[in-house]
Design a protein around this motif. Structure first.
Motif, PDB file in Angstrom:
ATOM      1  N   TRP A 177      42.912  39.129  40.688  1.00  0.00           N
ATOM      2  CA  TRP A 177      43.265  39.656  39.718  1.00  0.00           C
ATOM      3  C   TRP A 177      42.216  40.586  38.971  1.00  0.00           C
ATOM      4  CZ3 TRP A 177      41.599  38.351  34.504  1.00  0.00           C
ATOM      5  CH2 TRP A 177      42.405  39.097  33.327  1.00  0.00           C
ATOM      6  N   LYS A 178      40.948  40.023  38.985  1.00  0.00           N
ATOM      7  CA  LYS A 178      39.660  40.637  38.457  1.00  0.00           C
ATOM      8  C   LYS A 178      39.584  41.688  39.422  1.00  0.00           C
ATOM      9  CE  LYS A 178      37.322  36.712  36.409  1.00  0.00           C
ATOM     10  NZ  LYS A 178      36.075  35.895  36.727  1.00  0.00           N
ATOM     11  N   ARG A 179      39.626  41.648  40.718  1.00  0.00           N
ATOM     12  CA  ARG A 179      39.390  43.141  41.641  1.00  0.00           C
ATOM     13  C   ARG A 179      40.466  43.994  41.428  1.00  0.00           C
ATOM     14  NH1 ARG A 179      41.238  45.583  45.781  1.00  0.00           N
ATOM     15  NH2 ARG A 179      43.183  44.300  46.039  1.00  0.00           N
ATOM     16  N   LEU A 180      41.529  43.749  40.977  1.00  0.00           N
ATOM     17  CA  LEU A 180      42.445  44.874  40.421  1.00  0.00           C
ATOM     18  C   LEU A 180      42.297  45.134  39.206  1.00  0.00           C
ATOM     19  CD1 LEU A 180      45.711  43.416  42.049  1.00  0.00           C
ATOM     20  CD2 LEU A 180      44.270  45.010  42.954  1.00  0.00           C
ATOM     21  N   GLY A 181      41.185  44.656  38.593  1.00  0.00           N
ATOM     22  CA  GLY A 181      40.787  45.406  37.202  1.00  0.00           C
ATOM     23  C   GLY A 181      41.702  44.672  36.049  1.00  0.00           C
ATOM     24  N   GLY A 182      42.184  43.446  36.276  1.00  0.00           N
ATOM     25  CA  GLY A 182      42.830  42.804  35.306  1.00  0.00           C
ATOM     26  C   GLY A 182      44.212  43.269  35.027  1.00  0.00           C
ATOM     27  N   SER A 183      44.737  43.895  35.785  1.00  0.00           N
ATOM     28  CA  SER A 183      46.160  44.641  35.643  1.00  0.00           C
ATOM     29  C   SER A 183      47.260  43.633  35.662  1.00  0.00           C
ATOM     30  CB  SER A 183      46.542  45.598  36.745  1.00  0.00           C
ATOM     31  OG  SER A 183      46.694  45.126  38.021  1.00  0.00           O
TER      32      SER A 183
END
Length: 186
Positions: A160-166
């Motif tokens: 989730w963090k890697r995806l920028g919290g999207s």
């Protein structure tokens, strides 16, 4: 010969041998300056020396600190049974019982603290503890479902963090429900 044979039979032979020799040195006869065979037997052999020592470290803690030590040690072992590294924050080391347990485990040479980029990072000191310490193996077995669920959550959070919290990176209601039905978390 017994020491060498025991070290050869173990996956973590040299660290175990080193630890057993230090324990044997402490058990030597001060009058004769010898180490009797009975000292090695009372230690539980080369592999038993570390497990006996670890049990003694944990036994010296209060019940609340023992529970904190169990939690710390279980967090420092991956689901794949390898050593993990966790920070002060990951281990909730600001709590007094956790801090006391953490200090005792470090002083007892069961954990090591290394300086990370900005904070201390902790890990189990000996790989031999993972397979040779019955108490830890028992704890890990009892916490298997919780640890598996926690590993899934940590992996999902990292993604989730890697995806920028999207929003797309969040778990679905079904995934959340499965997690809560599997086992209660720590």
């Amino acid at each position: 010969e017994t020491l060498i044979r025991s070290a050869d039979e173990s996956d973590a032979g040299l660290p175990l041998l080193q630890f057993a020799l230090a324990e044997l040195w402490d058990a030597r006869s001060t009058t004769t300056q010898t180490i009797p065979q009975s000292a090695l037997i009372s230690l539980g052999g080369v592999s038993g020396a570390l497990a006996r020592h670890a049990d003694g470290v944990v036994a010296g803690l209060s019940l609340k600190q023992q529970e904190a030590a169990r939690h710390i040690l279980c967090q420092l072992v991956t689901v794949e049974q390898t050593r993990a590294r966790k920070t002060h924050r990951d281990l909730h080391a600001d709590r007094s019982d956790v801090k006391a347990a953490l200090d005792a485990l470090i002083n007892g040479r069961l954990l090591v603290a290394r300086r990370g980029e900005e904070v201390a990072v902790y890990e189990v000191a000996h790989e031999a503890l993972l397979g040779g310490w019955g108490t830890l193996k028992s704890w890990l077995g009892e916490e298997k479902e919780n640890r598996s669920t926690l590993a899934r959550l940590e992996s999902a959070a990292a993604e989730w963090k890697r995806l920028g919290g999207s929003r797309e990176g969040l778990w679905s209601a079904r995934q959340l429900l499965e997690t809560t039905q599997e086992a209660p978390l720590f």
